[in-house]
Motif scaffolding. Sequence first.
Motif, PDB file in Angstrom:
ATOM      1  N   ARG A 183      -0.650  10.410  -9.934  1.00 41.06           N
ATOM      2  CA  ARG A 183      -0.401   8.978  -9.550  1.00 41.06           C
ATOM      3  C   ARG A 183      -1.026   8.000 -10.336  1.00 41.06           C
ATOM      4  N   ASP A 217      -8.625   8.133  -7.654  1.00 42.03           N
ATOM      5  CA  ASP A 217      -8.721   6.566  -7.532  1.00 42.03           C
ATOM      6  C   ASP A 217      -9.819   6.240  -8.316  1.00 42.03           C
ATOM      7  N   ARG A 257      -1.702   7.991   4.017  1.00 43.89           N
ATOM      8  CA  ARG A 257      -2.052   8.586   5.197  1.00 43.89           C
ATOM      9  C   ARG A 257      -1.017   8.443   6.181  1.00 43.89           C
ATOM     10  N   GLU A 261      -3.587   3.756   9.795  1.00 39.48           N
ATOM     11  CA  GLU A 261      -3.310   2.579   8.692  1.00 39.48           C
ATOM     12  C   GLU A 261      -4.154   1.396   9.207  1.00 39.48           C
ATOM     13  N   LEU A 268     -10.434  -1.189   3.687  1.00 37.41           N
ATOM     14  CA  LEU A 268     -10.321  -2.074   2.412  1.00 37.41           C
ATOM     15  C   LEU A 268     -10.868  -3.383   2.636  1.00 37.41           C
ATOM     16  N   HIS A 294      -7.659   2.206   7.979  1.00 39.60           N
ATOM     17  CA  HIS A 294      -7.528   2.231   6.311  1.00 39.60           C
ATOM     18  C   HIS A 294      -7.608   0.734   5.956  1.00 39.60           C
ATOM     19  N   GLY A 342       0.900  -1.114   0.029  1.00 41.17           N
ATOM     20  CA  GLY A 342       0.071  -0.016  -0.048  1.00 41.17           C
ATOM     21  C   GLY A 342       0.850   1.382  -0.070  1.00 41.17           C
ATOM     22  N   LYS A 343       0.247   2.437  -0.511  1.00 40.69           N
ATOM     23  CA  LYS A 343       1.430   3.531  -0.665  1.00 40.69           C
ATOM     24  C   LYS A 343       1.540   4.202   0.747  1.00 40.69           C
ATOM     25  N   LYS A 388      -4.930  -3.851  -8.206  1.00 37.86           N
ATOM     26  CA  LYS A 388      -6.220  -4.227  -7.829  1.00 37.86           C
ATOM     27  C   LYS A 388      -7.316  -4.068  -9.242  1.00 37.86           C
ATOM     28  N   TYR A 423      -8.212  12.932  -3.814  1.00 37.42           N
ATOM     29  CA  TYR A 423      -7.605  11.504  -3.724  1.00 37.42           C
ATOM     30  C   TYR A 423      -8.724  10.566  -4.209  1.00 37.42           C
ATOM     31  N   GLN A 424      -9.956  10.677  -3.922  1.00 38.97           N
ATOM     32  CA  GLN A 424     -10.931   9.776  -4.193  1.00 38.97           C
ATOM     33  C   GLN A 424     -11.229  10.059  -5.777  1.00 38.97           C
ATOM     34  N   ARG A 429      -6.371  -7.100  -4.314  1.00 38.71           N
ATOM     35  CA  ARG A 429      -6.105  -5.834  -3.501  1.00 38.71           C
ATOM     36  C   ARG A 429      -4.471  -5.766  -2.965  1.00 38.71           C
ATOM     37  N   ARG A 430      -3.782  -4.718  -3.237  1.00 42.34           N
ATOM     38  CA  ARG A 430      -2.446  -4.545  -2.933  1.00 42.34           C
ATOM     39  C   ARG A 430      -1.715  -5.573  -3.638  1.00 42.34           C
ATOM     40  N   THR A 438     -13.717   8.756   2.049  1.00 38.90           N
ATOM     41  CA  THR A 438     -12.135   8.821   1.938  1.00 38.90           C
ATOM     42  C   THR A 438     -11.765  10.178   2.496  1.00 38.90           C
TER      43      THR A 438
HETATM   44  C1  IPE Z   1      -7.776   3.144  -1.718  1.00 42.95           C
HETATM   45  O1  IPE Z   1      -6.866   3.693  -0.980  1.00 42.95           O
HETATM   46  C2  IPE Z   1      -9.053   3.407  -1.364  1.00 42.95           C
HETATM   47  C3  IPE Z   1      -9.435   4.856  -1.051  1.00 42.95           C
HETATM   48  C4  IPE Z   1      -9.895   5.191  -0.270  1.00 42.95           C
HETATM   49  C5  IPE Z   1      -9.253   5.840  -2.485  1.00 42.95           C
HETATM   50  P1  IPE Z   1      -5.153   3.845  -1.433  1.00 42.95           P
HETATM   51  O2  IPE Z   1      -5.273   4.096  -2.731  1.00 42.95           O
HETATM   52  O3  IPE Z   1      -4.666   4.881  -0.579  1.00 42.95           O
HETATM   53  O4  IPE Z   1      -5.003   2.350  -1.097  1.00 42.95           O
HETATM   54  P2  IPE Z   1      -3.506   1.765  -0.712  1.00 42.95           P
HETATM   55  O5  IPE Z   1      -3.419   1.846   0.943  1.00 42.95           O
HETATM   56  O6  IPE Z   1      -2.122   2.339  -1.141  1.00 42.95           O
HETATM   57  O7  IPE Z   1      -3.489   0.391  -0.816  1.00 42.95           O
END
Ligand code: IPE
Length: 295
Positions: free
Chosen positions: A293, A222, A49, A75, A82, A78, A45-46, A236, A218-219, A96-97, A182
């Motif tokens: 990103r 995404d 946060r 984290e 997820l 978070h 994960g990045k 993902k 950020y959202q 995921r990840r 988010t």
């Molecule tokens: C993914 O979050 C879900 C959202 C809230 C946009 P991230 O893109 O920060 O996910 P990780 O932590 O890097 O996997």
Amino acid sequence: MGAFADHLDEVADRLTVALDALLPRGDGAEGRLFSAMRYAALAGGKRMRPFLTITAGRMFDADERALLRAACAIECIHTYSLIHDDLPCMDDDDMRRGQPTVHRAYDEATAVLAGDALLTLAFEILADPKTSPEPDIRVALVAGLARASGGQGMVGGQAIDMAGRQIADDLSAIARMQRLKTGALISFSTEAGGIIGGATDEERQALSRYSHDLGLAYQIADDLLDATGDADAVGKAVGKDADRGKASFVALLGVEPARERVAMLASQAKGHLGIFGEKAALLSQAVDFVLDRES
Ligand code: IPE
Ligand code: IPE
Ligand code: MG
Ligand code: MG
Ligand code: MG
């Protein structure tokens, strides 16, 4: 971008080491639960946060251990969000990840429980005097994280997301959903650095405005990655939001206008950092990272 990438890597490495120490382990009857928690939380994960908490806190010379522990708590929340977001009853995702989702690698009950246990671990970490010897700071962190992640924060946003078709034509309702699901946790991540570092009201206000814009950007970013990104790069599945009828800026406005929104929010976010001067260089670069990103 070099300094930023190095800093994000540094935070990610330290965070993973600290989380590894905080997460339970054992082969007893709960071994499968502990293993699933570790599987989800240590998979990468990045760590965006945690980056925000630590970077914001360093502007006020906050205690490093406190920042790292608060970042771990955030984290955990978070990661729990997820795990539950991926369940068959929610987004029903398999990856995921860069690895199978928890309910795929383990089973659904274990995924629900691993999420629950990460959620509660977050508050155990914050409430521990190791996070801060000051009870006021601990209470402010606990209350702030609870608000950001509960029914009036992340969980509330997820509930609106699940009923997304009802708001599909309403841009301000979509923005509200995004800010809740988010934005709230991203905002708290930044604000936690200010709480630990003893930022003034004016400084906290600026951080809050910055992260309010960053969280929405950020959202939307995404959602853009779901529409245009590469599954291997993002770790993902992509291209699923449209099939599921998810309400988003991308679905309502299209890709280019959504990109423009992200750019506008990004420039607004940077504008709020003015009072910090050069000290906020990394937070400013974080905005560029969100803009550009690919994962
Ligand atoms: C993914 O979050 C879900 C959202 C809230 C946009 P991230 O893109 O920060 O996910 P990780 O932590 O890097 O996997
Ligand atoms: C999830 O949003 C937000 C959360 C609070 C977990 P998404 O459903 O778009 O996140 P991804 O795309 O599955 O990471
Ligand atoms: Mg979702
Ligand atoms: Mg999802
Ligand atoms: Mg998504």
